[in-house]
Scaffold this active site. Sequence first.
Site, PDB file in Angstrom:
ATOM      1  N   LYS A  40      -0.880 -16.715   1.483  1.00 38.95           N
ATOM      2  CA  LYS A  40      -1.758 -15.670   1.881  1.00 38.95           C
ATOM      3  C   LYS A  40      -2.309 -15.187   0.462  1.00 38.95           C
ATOM      4  O   LYS A  40      -1.550 -15.304  -0.698  1.00 38.95           O
ATOM      5  CB  LYS A  40      -0.810 -14.346   2.632  1.00 38.95           C
ATOM      6  CG  LYS A  40       0.146 -13.947   1.921  1.00 38.95           C
ATOM      7  CD  LYS A  40       1.019 -13.234   2.957  1.00 38.95           C
ATOM      8  CE  LYS A  40       2.023 -12.400   2.095  1.00 38.95           C
ATOM      9  NZ  LYS A  40       3.105 -11.822   3.199  1.00 38.95           N
ATOM     10  N   ARG A 135       7.374  -2.819  11.620  1.00 38.94           N
ATOM     11  CA  ARG A 135       6.262  -3.061  11.411  1.00 38.94           C
ATOM     12  C   ARG A 135       5.298  -3.689  12.636  1.00 38.94           C
ATOM     13  O   ARG A 135       4.489  -3.325  13.238  1.00 38.94           O
ATOM     14  CB  ARG A 135       5.844  -3.953   9.889  1.00 38.94           C
ATOM     15  CG  ARG A 135       4.590  -4.114   9.375  1.00 38.94           C
ATOM     16  CD  ARG A 135       4.661  -4.797   8.137  1.00 38.94           C
ATOM     17  NE  ARG A 135       5.475  -6.276   8.123  1.00 38.94           N
ATOM     18  CZ  ARG A 135       5.187  -7.068   7.141  1.00 38.94           C
ATOM     19  NH1 ARG A 135       4.683  -6.691   6.010  1.00 38.94           N
ATOM     20  NH2 ARG A 135       5.723  -8.127   7.179  1.00 38.94           N
ATOM     21  N   HIS A 165      11.253 -10.507  10.046  1.00 37.46           N
ATOM     22  CA  HIS A 165      11.106 -10.292   8.902  1.00 37.46           C
ATOM     23  C   HIS A 165      12.221  -9.274   8.172  1.00 37.46           C
ATOM     24  O   HIS A 165      12.476  -8.490   8.750  1.00 37.46           O
ATOM     25  CB  HIS A 165       9.712  -9.946   8.497  1.00 37.46           C
ATOM     26  CG  HIS A 165       9.099  -9.945   7.106  1.00 37.46           C
ATOM     27  ND1 HIS A 165       9.330 -11.131   6.382  1.00 37.46           N
ATOM     28  CD2 HIS A 165       8.587  -9.103   6.298  1.00 37.46           C
ATOM     29  CE1 HIS A 165       8.707 -10.690   5.384  1.00 37.46           C
ATOM     30  NE2 HIS A 165       8.290  -9.799   5.115  1.00 37.46           N
ATOM     31  N   ARG A 228      10.289 -18.720   4.908  1.00 32.26           N
ATOM     32  CA  ARG A 228       8.733 -18.475   4.275  1.00 32.26           C
ATOM     33  C   ARG A 228       8.763 -18.274   3.116  1.00 32.26           C
ATOM     34  O   ARG A 228       8.937 -16.969   2.485  1.00 32.26           O
ATOM     35  CB  ARG A 228       8.175 -17.378   5.207  1.00 32.26           C
ATOM     36  CG  ARG A 228       8.281 -17.714   6.583  1.00 32.26           C
ATOM     37  CD  ARG A 228       7.646 -16.582   7.698  1.00 32.26           C
ATOM     38  NE  ARG A 228       8.002 -15.366   7.515  1.00 32.26           N
ATOM     39  CZ  ARG A 228       9.247 -14.740   8.049  1.00 32.26           C
ATOM     40  NH1 ARG A 228       9.710 -15.526   9.092  1.00 32.26           N
ATOM     41  NH2 ARG A 228       9.802 -13.665   7.598  1.00 32.26           N
ATOM     42  N   TYR A 272     -13.425   6.263 -22.797  1.00 34.23           N
ATOM     43  CA  TYR A 272     -13.891   7.508 -21.711  1.00 34.23           C
ATOM     44  C   TYR A 272     -12.908   8.533 -21.883  1.00 34.23           C
ATOM     45  O   TYR A 272     -11.739   8.347 -21.958  1.00 34.23           O
ATOM     46  CB  TYR A 272     -13.726   6.844 -20.375  1.00 34.23           C
ATOM     47  CG  TYR A 272     -15.043   6.069 -20.022  1.00 34.23           C
ATOM     48  CD1 TYR A 272     -16.246   6.430 -20.183  1.00 34.23           C
ATOM     49  CD2 TYR A 272     -14.844   4.876 -19.505  1.00 34.23           C
ATOM     50  CE1 TYR A 272     -17.743   5.786 -19.668  1.00 34.23           C
ATOM     51  CE2 TYR A 272     -15.983   3.787 -19.237  1.00 34.23           C
ATOM     52  CZ  TYR A 272     -17.180   4.454 -19.247  1.00 34.23           C
ATOM     53  OH  TYR A 272     -18.250   3.660 -18.867  1.00 34.23           O
ATOM     54  N   CYS A 319     -11.598   0.273 -18.978  1.00 34.72           N
ATOM     55  CA  CYS A 319     -12.817   0.493 -18.272  1.00 34.72           C
ATOM     56  C   CYS A 319     -13.094  -0.345 -17.234  1.00 34.72           C
ATOM     57  O   CYS A 319     -12.146  -1.424 -17.007  1.00 34.72           O
ATOM     58  CB  CYS A 319     -14.009   0.410 -19.544  1.00 34.72           C
ATOM     59  SG  CYS A 319     -13.803   1.057 -20.893  1.00 34.72           S
ATOM     60  N   MET A 320     -14.035  -0.629 -16.614  1.00 36.71           N
ATOM     61  CA  MET A 320     -14.521  -1.307 -15.456  1.00 36.71           C
ATOM     62  C   MET A 320     -14.293  -3.004 -15.976  1.00 36.71           C
ATOM     63  O   MET A 320     -13.687  -3.554 -15.255  1.00 36.71           O
ATOM     64  CB  MET A 320     -15.591  -1.150 -14.899  1.00 36.71           C
ATOM     65  CG  MET A 320     -15.901  -1.989 -13.577  1.00 36.71           C
ATOM     66  SD  MET A 320     -17.520  -1.660 -12.766  1.00 36.71           S
ATOM     67  CE  MET A 320     -17.172  -0.352 -11.927  1.00 36.71           C
ATOM     68  N   ASP A 321     -14.918  -3.272 -17.242  1.00 29.76           N
ATOM     69  CA  ASP A 321     -15.190  -4.384 -17.754  1.00 29.76           C
ATOM     70  C   ASP A 321     -14.473  -4.952 -19.063  1.00 29.76           C
ATOM     71  O   ASP A 321     -14.383  -5.945 -19.538  1.00 29.76           O
ATOM     72  CB  ASP A 321     -16.627  -4.707 -17.711  1.00 29.76           C
ATOM     73  CG  ASP A 321     -17.372  -4.277 -16.692  1.00 29.76           C
ATOM     74  OD1 ASP A 321     -16.832  -4.342 -15.454  1.00 29.76           O
ATOM     75  OD2 ASP A 321     -18.198  -3.647 -16.568  1.00 29.76           O
TER      76      ASP A 321
END
Length: 379
Positions: A40, A135, A165, A228, A272, A319-321
């Site tokens: 997953k 769950r 689980h 699993r 920032y 920062c974002m990038d």
Amino acid sequence: MNSLFLKRSWIEVDLEKVKNNYIEYSKTLPYNSEIIPVLKADAYGHGAVQVAKILQSLGVRFFAVSNLCEAIELRDAGITEEILILGYTPAYLTEKLSEYNIIQTIVSEEHAKELSKYSNFNVRYHFAIDTGMNRIGLNANDLDNCENVIRKFSKLLNIDGLFTHFCVADSSEQDDIIFTNLQIKKFKDLVERVKDLDINVIHCSNSAGGLYYANDIAKNINKKLFVRLGISLYGLSPNQSVPLPNTFKPALTWKTIVTTVRTVKKGDFVGYGRTYIAESERKIATLSVGYADGYSRSLSNTGFVLINGHRAKIVGRICMDQTTVDVTDIPNVKMGDIATLTGQDGNLNISADDISKLTNTINYEVLCGISKRVQRIYT
Ligand SMILES: *Cc1c(COP(=O)(O)O)cnc(C)c1O
């Protein structure tokens, strides 16, 4: 475009290490056990198709994913082994389950009812049993009801598996051990009640369950043991305070590069919010990675990376990038130098565990959080 390597932010996945971890994990299990690798979230960020293919070559016959799109991605890549969806799929998608030959989890009696309206005996289902996590699944505190529901729907749907689980199988606390044993006991009691239905695949262990409870489970549930296997396939421990044996190897390293280096004067700010102020003249390197790559903003002014075999502390806000680090004490850092976010550089190492401790989460979230923008390279 896809083949264009940006040398911006990338992970290197060593599939031999995935293989190694699978083999090492197998060795800890009782004879005749079977591992269901959990792929997953794009195999916890490692790339589901690539991981599936390497495991195919080891004879794996069964994979697990979280949803139908993940399952179809594997089928479209030519993976013909069994695939189980561990989460909810709405009943109206039954046709797709059938078309792609995917096994679906039933998360509740209500879900079973809805699925049986689309009844299609081509589709196989695994009933989830709730033994304490609260769950998904039928509540195993009411075994009579569990048994009745399973019997009723085994006439309407092709029930091929039962699973539960664990929620604290990774813990070495005494009360957690008692709790897990209670989960095993409830599951075993249910499995015995429906023995005559000849349900094929009975499974309960995640990585931790297989590591710490394999023998208890094998002893109690008189069926073949399935595990699993998620996090430990990728070389990490389900419990960050209990390391795996050192035969397990993290399969992923995460890198970026230095794009520019500048000197800031005493009293200058970085980034920032001006959250970092230089106490003296400093050399600051800028890296081409940010929170949009999954590099957590909580590492601002806290985390560190490795450059040329040295530690460089993150200064200012991520920062974002882009991210800024202090390289004052590292000789000759320059544009194009590699910075390691997780992995080994010289004698130093940063693990996903280290990052998760600094960001108050778990190694799982660090891996899954590495975004699609980060390029994957396979070695
Ligand atoms: C994710 C998941 C696993 C794998 O857990 P790990 O701790 O990563 O081994 C196993 N079973 C279910 C139902 C899961 O959702």
